[in-house]
Design a protein around this motif. Structure first.
Motif, PDB file in Angstrom:
ATOM      1  N   THR A 182       5.986 -18.357 -15.249  1.00 16.46           N
ATOM      2  CA  THR A 182       5.088 -17.209 -15.046  1.00 16.46           C
ATOM      3  C   THR A 182       3.695 -17.711 -14.684  1.00 16.46           C
ATOM      4  N   VAL A 183       2.919 -16.823 -14.063  1.00 18.07           N
ATOM      5  CA  VAL A 183       1.540 -17.173 -13.710  1.00 18.07           C
ATOM      6  C   VAL A 183       0.777 -17.552 -14.980  1.00 18.07           C
ATOM      7  N   GLU A 184       0.932 -16.771 -16.047  1.00 18.97           N
ATOM      8  CA  GLU A 184       0.167 -17.012 -17.279  1.00 18.97           C
ATOM      9  C   GLU A 184       0.555 -18.363 -17.898  1.00 18.97           C
ATOM     10  N   GLY A 185       1.850 -18.634 -17.941  1.00 15.29           N
ATOM     11  CA  GLY A 185       2.317 -19.893 -18.531  1.00 15.29           C
ATOM     12  C   GLY A 185       1.826 -21.094 -17.731  1.00 15.29           C
ATOM     13  N   LEU A 186       1.829 -20.974 -16.425  1.00 15.38           N
ATOM     14  CA  LEU A 186       1.373 -22.071 -15.569  1.00 15.38           C
ATOM     15  C   LEU A 186      -0.137 -22.251 -15.679  1.00 15.38           C
ATOM     16  N   ARG A 187      -0.834 -21.114 -15.758  1.00 19.12           N
ATOM     17  CA  ARG A 187      -2.306 -21.141 -15.799  1.00 19.12           C
ATOM     18  C   ARG A 187      -2.815 -21.865 -17.044  1.00 19.12           C
ATOM     19  N   ALA A 188      -2.004 -21.905 -18.086  1.00 20.06           N
ATOM     20  CA  ALA A 188      -2.419 -22.540 -19.345  1.00 20.06           C
ATOM     21  C   ALA A 188      -2.341 -24.069 -19.270  1.00 20.06           C
ATOM     22  N   LEU A 189      -1.780 -24.609 -18.195  1.00 21.96           N
ATOM     23  CA  LEU A 189      -1.604 -26.067 -18.098  1.00 21.96           C
ATOM     24  C   LEU A 189      -2.836 -26.719 -17.456  1.00 21.96           C
ATOM     25  N   PRO A 190      -3.141 -27.986 -17.816  1.00 20.92           N
ATOM     26  CA  PRO A 190      -4.330 -28.623 -17.253  1.00 20.92           C
ATOM     27  C   PRO A 190      -4.228 -28.801 -15.743  1.00 20.92           C
ATOM     28  N   GLY A 191      -5.341 -28.534 -15.064  1.00 22.67           N
ATOM     29  CA  GLY A 191      -5.408 -28.755 -13.618  1.00 22.67           C
ATOM     30  C   GLY A 191      -4.793 -27.641 -12.801  1.00 22.67           C
ATOM     31  N   ILE A 192      -4.254 -26.592 -13.468  1.00 22.34           N
ATOM     32  CA  ILE A 192      -3.653 -25.479 -12.721  1.00 22.34           C
ATOM     33  C   ILE A 192      -4.555 -24.256 -12.845  1.00 22.34           C
ATOM     34  N   GLY A 193      -5.211 -23.900 -11.744  1.00 24.51           N
ATOM     35  CA  GLY A 193      -6.098 -22.735 -11.716  1.00 24.51           C
ATOM     36  C   GLY A 193      -5.354 -21.512 -11.204  1.00 24.51           C
ATOM     37  N   ASP A 194      -6.119 -20.453 -10.921  1.00 22.51           N
ATOM     38  CA  ASP A 194      -5.505 -19.182 -10.501  1.00 22.51           C
ATOM     39  C   ASP A 194      -4.646 -19.369  -9.250  1.00 22.51           C
ATOM     40  N   TYR A 195      -5.215 -20.062  -8.254  1.00 19.38           N
ATOM     41  CA  TYR A 195      -4.480 -20.212  -6.999  1.00 19.38           C
ATOM     42  C   TYR A 195      -3.173 -20.979  -7.206  1.00 19.38           C
ATOM     43  N   THR A 196      -3.267 -22.129  -7.856  1.00 17.18           N
ATOM     44  CA  THR A 196      -2.082 -22.987  -8.001  1.00 17.18           C
ATOM     45  C   THR A 196      -1.012 -22.303  -8.851  1.00 17.18           C
ATOM     46  N   ALA A 197      -1.451 -21.598  -9.916  1.00 14.20           N
ATOM     47  CA  ALA A 197      -0.485 -20.883 -10.763  1.00 14.20           C
ATOM     48  C   ALA A 197       0.260 -19.841  -9.930  1.00 14.20           C
ATOM     49  N   ALA A 198      -0.483 -19.095  -9.117  1.00 12.48           N
ATOM     50  CA  ALA A 198       0.152 -18.063  -8.285  1.00 12.48           C
ATOM     51  C   ALA A 198       1.096 -18.710  -7.270  1.00 12.48           C
ATOM     52  N   ALA A 199       0.663 -19.815  -6.669  1.00 12.46           N
ATOM     53  CA  ALA A 199       1.487 -20.470  -5.644  1.00 12.46           C
ATOM     54  C   ALA A 199       2.798 -20.978  -6.254  1.00 12.46           C
ATOM     55  N   ILE A 200       2.730 -21.636  -7.402  1.00 18.73           N
ATOM     56  CA  ILE A 200       3.962 -22.170  -8.021  1.00 18.73           C
ATOM     57  C   ILE A 200       4.852 -21.006  -8.464  1.00 18.73           C
ATOM     58  N   ALA A 201       4.239 -19.986  -9.073  1.00 13.52           N
ATOM     59  CA  ALA A 201       5.032 -18.849  -9.558  1.00 13.52           C
ATOM     60  C   ALA A 201       5.756 -18.165  -8.397  1.00 13.52           C
ATOM     61  N   ALA A 202       5.058 -17.990  -7.278  1.00 16.58           N
ATOM     62  CA  ALA A 202       5.673 -17.302  -6.136  1.00 16.58           C
ATOM     63  C   ALA A 202       6.712 -18.200  -5.456  1.00 16.58           C
ATOM     64  N   ILE A 203       6.327 -19.442  -5.149  1.00 17.42           N
ATOM     65  CA  ILE A 203       7.193 -20.289  -4.320  1.00 17.42           C
ATOM     66  C   ILE A 203       8.394 -20.810  -5.120  1.00 17.42           C
ATOM     67  N   ALA A 204       8.132 -21.284  -6.348  1.00 18.24           N
ATOM     68  CA  ALA A 204       9.224 -21.910  -7.106  1.00 18.24           C
ATOM     69  C   ALA A 204      10.016 -20.893  -7.927  1.00 18.24           C
ATOM     70  N   PHE A 205       9.372 -19.770  -8.339  1.00 18.50           N
ATOM     71  CA  PHE A 205      10.050 -18.834  -9.239  1.00 18.50           C
ATOM     72  C   PHE A 205      10.166 -17.419  -8.670  1.00 18.50           C
ATOM     73  N   ASP A 206       9.756 -17.252  -7.402  1.00 22.90           N
ATOM     74  CA  ASP A 206       9.873 -15.955  -6.732  1.00 22.90           C
ATOM     75  C   ASP A 206       9.191 -14.821  -7.497  1.00 22.90           C
ATOM     76  N   ARG A 207       8.048 -15.112  -8.101  1.00 19.83           N
ATOM     77  CA  ARG A 207       7.262 -14.067  -8.769  1.00 19.83           C
ATOM     78  C   ARG A 207       6.383 -13.368  -7.734  1.00 19.83           C
ATOM     79  N   GLN A 208       6.159 -12.083  -7.937  1.00 21.30           N
ATOM     80  CA  GLN A 208       5.351 -11.325  -6.973  1.00 21.30           C
ATOM     81  C   GLN A 208       3.866 -11.579  -7.245  1.00 21.30           C
ATOM     82  N   ALA A 209       3.405 -12.771  -6.919  1.00 22.30           N
ATOM     83  CA  ALA A 209       2.021 -13.165  -7.183  1.00 22.30           C
ATOM     84  C   ALA A 209       1.284 -13.299  -5.852  1.00 22.30           C
ATOM     85  N   ALA A 210       0.027 -12.849  -5.837  1.00 19.65           N
ATOM     86  CA  ALA A 210      -0.777 -12.954  -4.612  1.00 19.65           C
ATOM     87  C   ALA A 210      -1.339 -14.370  -4.513  1.00 19.65           C
TER      88      ALA A 210
END
Ligand code: SF4
Length: 364
Positions: free
Chosen positions: A125-153
């Motif tokens: 999830t975006v929230e779970g990814l965002r809690a990790l070091p070095g992962i900001g809003d953009y990167t969390a959304a990108a991983i969530a969308a690309i790797a997990f098919d989440r509807q993230a902008a």
């Protein structure tokens, strides 16, 4: 829930998403960290580790430059568990040349946490990814969308350009970011959001380029306000940039009788923390004498070897480079002699590669 959102979505947004996905099926860039639409139809999902690694590397760096580093990292550390088992020093060495070394340190910390706290699996999830070091809003959304098919902008610099043109957004960046995000959210589909995000990135990289965009080929041309106004290049509007302050310092390349170069480790915190360097005066030095031979770490026949410039995030640095052939000499405390065969694998940031190249042109 996703169906409710789709039902509430205005028709042009659906049309835009469909047009982008159809275009992506035909024209997607083949990149080593991606799964093609055909592979995904066959049930092969992108590996979150590879998506994460590529996204961290791509921040501020070109796709072309990243390909080599990505191949080297994934050859050496094929999984996040392998990366967690590596030493920070080895990760920094492999990262050398990509810049922004705090990212390499966070990469290692993040891998450690994924293995220690998440059984080696990335949160989906975006929230779970965002809690990790070095992962900001953009990167969390990108991983969530690309790797997990989440509807993230997913909004990177390319997407900012495309969206600011689509809606002819007059507010200058960075103030326009909020509107661009909202607009991107409104067009991101529930179906294939990861491919949609990558389609928008590809459109910005290949057709909707900063200069002379190829609007005639663009799948969004019938929706594009900037094209209707005949002035796409006006967007994105940018606030005037503040000039970066200039700092000066001197760098000293000592070469011994065996053609080895004297290096030392930078302090463990601050700019370029723990990276290797040639002896250098503090970057805060003024240009009224402290950039001369007087700043050398020891007496030798120092000869001027040119000047280099390097742009950091908050300032520009002018380094006066000196070289001395010192014959046989033991390395001072905290320093070591690096043979020319090893110099490429030292954790040397780009600025010090430029310094050594100024003194010893064929080193890199
Ligand atoms: S029509 Fe032109 S300016 Fe508009 S999104 Fe497409 S490429 Fe960009």
């Amino acid at each position: 829930m996703a169906e409710d959102r789709a039902a509430a979505r205005p028709q042009p947004a659906l049309q835009m998403a469909d047009a982008m996905l159809a275009w992506y099926d035909q024209h997607h860039r083949a990149l080593p960290w991606r799964m093609t639409p055909a592979e995904q139809r066959d049930g092969v999902r992108p590996d979150p580790y590879r998506v994460w690694l590529s996204e961290i590397m791509l921040q501020q760096t070109t796709v072309q430059a990243v390909k080599t580093y990505f191949a080297a990292f994934t050859d050496r550390w094929p999984t996040v568990c392998d990366l967690a088992a590596a030493s920070e020093e080895d990760v920094l060495k492999a990262w050398a040349g990509l810049g922004y070394y705090s990212r390499a340190r966070n990469l290692k910390r993040c891998a450690d946490i994924i293995v220690r706290d998440h059984h080696g699996r990335f949160p989906g999830t975006v929230e779970g990814l965002r809690a990790l070091p070095g992962i900001g809003d953009y990167t969390a959304a990108a991983i969530a969308a690309i790797a997990f098919d989440r509807q993230a902008a997913v909004v990177d610099g390319n997407v900012e350009r495309v969206v600011s043109r689509l809606y002819a957004i007059d507010t200058p960046l960075p103030a326009a970011k909020r509107e661009i995000r909202a607009r991107t959210e409104a067009v991101t589909p529930a179906t294939r959001p990861g491919d949609f995000a990558q389609a928008m990135m590809d459109l910005g990289a290949t057709l909707c380029t900063p200069r002379r965009p190829s609007c005639i080929l663009c799948p969004l041309r019938t929706h594009c306000a900037a094209l209707t106004d005949h002035d796409p290049e006006r967007f994105p509007v940018k606030a005037a940039k503040k000039e970066k302050p200039l700092r000066s310092a001197a760098a000293f390349v000592a070469v011994d009788a065996r053609s080895r170069i004297l290096l030392r480790r930078r302090p463990p915190s601050g700019l370029l923390a723990s990276m290797s360097e040639v002896p250098t005066s503090p970057f805060t030095a003024r240009s009224d004498g402290e950039t001369g031979c007087g700043a050398a770490p020891f007496r030798a026949e120092w000869q001027p070897a040119g000047q280099i410039r390097h742009v950091f995030t908050h300032f520009e640095l002018a380094l006066t480079v000196y070289r001395a052939d010192v014959g046989t000499m033991s390395a001072p405390d905290g320093h070591w002699w690096s043979p020319s065969t090893d110099i490429r694998s030292e954790a040397l940031p780009t600025v010090f590669r430029k310094v050594i190249s100024a003194a010893l042109p064929d080193t890199f």
